[in-house]
Design an enzyme around this catalytic site. Sequence first.
Site, mmCIF file in Angstrom:
data_model
loop_
_atom_site.group_PDB
_atom_site.id
_atom_site.type_symbol
_atom_site.label_atom_id
_atom_site.label_comp_id
_atom_site.label_asym_id
_atom_site.label_seq_id
_atom_site.Cartn_x
_atom_site.Cartn_y
_atom_site.Cartn_z
ATOM 1 N N HIS A 13 -6.240 4.470 0.594
ATOM 2 C CA HIS A 13 -5.985 4.125 1.987
ATOM 3 C C HIS A 13 -5.780 5.327 2.903
ATOM 4 O O HIS A 13 -5.650 5.177 4.109
ATOM 5 C CB HIS A 13 -4.843 3.089 2.133
ATOM 6 C CG HIS A 13 -3.455 3.616 1.946
ATOM 7 N ND1 HIS A 13 -2.868 3.777 0.718
ATOM 8 C CD2 HIS A 13 -2.511 4.011 2.849
ATOM 9 C CE1 HIS A 13 -1.635 4.227 0.867
ATOM 10 N NE2 HIS A 13 -1.401 4.385 2.157
ATOM 11 N N ASP B 24 -4.338 -0.181 10.011
ATOM 12 C CA ASP B 24 -3.148 0.670 9.845
ATOM 13 C C ASP B 24 -3.027 1.621 11.050
ATOM 14 O O ASP B 24 -1.958 1.755 11.650
ATOM 15 C CB ASP B 24 -3.278 1.461 8.525
ATOM 16 C CG ASP B 24 -1.974 2.107 8.101
ATOM 17 O OD1 ASP B 24 -0.932 1.812 8.723
ATOM 18 O OD2 ASP B 24 -1.987 2.907 7.142
ATOM 19 N N LYS C 17 5.746 5.503 -1.801
ATOM 20 C CA LYS C 17 6.694 6.329 -1.039
ATOM 21 C C LYS C 17 8.096 6.285 -1.642
ATOM 22 O O LYS C 17 8.973 7.034 -1.225
ATOM 23 C CB LYS C 17 6.728 5.872 0.427
ATOM 24 C CG LYS C 17 5.517 6.341 1.209
ATOM 25 C CD LYS C 17 5.658 6.007 2.677
ATOM 26 C CE LYS C 17 4.470 6.533 3.463
ATOM 27 N NZ LYS C 17 4.432 5.978 4.814
ATOM 28 N N HIS D 222 0.809 -1.236 0.000
ATOM 29 C CA HIS D 222 0.000 0.000 0.000
ATOM 30 C C HIS D 222 0.839 1.280 0.000
ATOM 31 O O HIS D 222 0.420 2.290 -0.530
ATOM 32 C CB HIS D 222 -0.982 0.006 1.178
ATOM 33 C CG HIS D 222 -0.307 0.083 2.510
ATOM 34 N ND1 HIS D 222 0.379 -0.983 3.044
ATOM 35 C CD2 HIS D 222 -0.185 1.090 3.394
ATOM 36 C CE1 HIS D 222 0.883 -0.623 4.210
ATOM 37 N NE2 HIS D 222 0.563 0.630 4.437
ATOM 38 N N ASP D 223 2.047 1.219 0.580
ATOM 39 C CA ASP D 223 2.875 2.430 0.646
ATOM 40 C C ASP D 223 4.020 2.427 -0.368
ATOM 41 O O ASP D 223 4.971 3.196 -0.217
ATOM 42 C CB ASP D 223 3.453 2.585 2.063
ATOM 43 C CG ASP D 223 2.513 3.353 2.976
ATOM 44 O OD1 ASP D 223 1.607 4.042 2.461
ATOM 45 O OD2 ASP D 223 2.691 3.271 4.208
ATOM 46 N N HIS E 211 1.763 9.757 -2.494
ATOM 47 C CA HIS E 211 2.188 8.348 -2.515
ATOM 48 C C HIS E 211 1.073 7.355 -2.871
ATOM 49 O O HIS E 211 1.359 6.348 -3.521
ATOM 50 C CB HIS E 211 2.943 7.964 -1.233
ATOM 51 C CG HIS E 211 2.104 7.623 -0.056
ATOM 52 N ND1 HIS E 211 1.729 8.550 0.882
ATOM 53 C CD2 HIS E 211 1.553 6.444 0.348
ATOM 54 C CE1 HIS E 211 0.986 7.959 1.803
ATOM 55 N NE2 HIS E 211 0.857 6.676 1.498
HETATM 56 FE FE LIG Z 1 0.219 5.409 3.193
#
Ligand SMILES: [Fe+2]
Length: 333
Positions: free
Chosen positions: A243, A272, A194, A190-191, A219
């Site tokens: 998200h 999260d 970044k 999900h990240d 991101h």
């Molecule tokens: Fe995130």
Amino acid sequence: MLRQSITGTILVADDQAPNRELLEELLTPHGCKVVTVPDGAAALEELTRTRFDLVLLDVMMPHLNGFEVCEKIKNNPDTYLIPVIMITALSDKQDRIEGIKAGADDFLTRPLDRTELLARVRSLLKLKQRTDELERAESVLFSLARSIEGKDPYTHGHCERLSDYSTRLGEHLGLSEDQLIALRRAGIVHDVGKIAVPDAILLKPGSLTADEWKLIREHPTVGERICAPLKSFRFVLPIIRHHHEKFDGSGYPDGLRGQDIPITARVLQVVDVYDALTTDRPYKKAFSITDALQTMKQEVEKGWWDAHVFAAFERLVGSRTADFLSRGAAAGQ
Ligand SMILES: [Fe+2]
């Protein structure tokens, strides 16, 4: 044409030795590596030891029959992509129906027709090869995501926990199999967007400038772009993109509200936040589970998270099945 080589490792499970030998004799000369076992339980044990490309299952076997073994293979995330051929009695319709229910990919009938056997084996091994290629592409993405996570010592293990927690919460909410698989993947990737944020910003201990925030807020869309070419990620993309939405519409990137935010993204958000609260960060010590849930409740009241999803999560944490949730959390309930 039949001499054309077929590569792959095949597991043959049959309680009759002559049947096992026949399959081994038919397949080995064509380039397949064949491992044979005499019953269902031995088949499952062998599957934990070796990576197979195809499984041939006899229906009638002691301990576990072919249907039961097939069902277990298809319900296990480590083996569900391995194609399964069930070998049934000639024209036994009921066996075929049972086999389809158990998730079998194909059927062969006894007495075995050599040409048909080789054709079906070849076609499923090709399919498995393509699945493997896809899996390799996925694992590149997973490695990339983990290397981003690895930059920050405080988020160690975050992706794995998210993947685990969100799948369990999704199950608790009765989400579909596709949605659960998507959550498992999204927990890891999900990240991934970044990657476009410089370390100096990502790891900055102090507060961020407006421009730095702008970059961070990109991101989700960057991550969605990175994963978009993978067709198998089509259910993962909405989770990556959304998200950071908030239930009251104050999130990013699209300012979606309420039910417009995909349910899978709402599930990931709740776990999260929980994981962030219950682990140490440079700016705070880990909260106890009770304090974390209390803080999240206040955030639900502020309109940030889905109250229904949070209530389900709270129930899950309160249930005995949720020991796993205390793994990353601070001591003291
Ligand atoms: Fe995130």
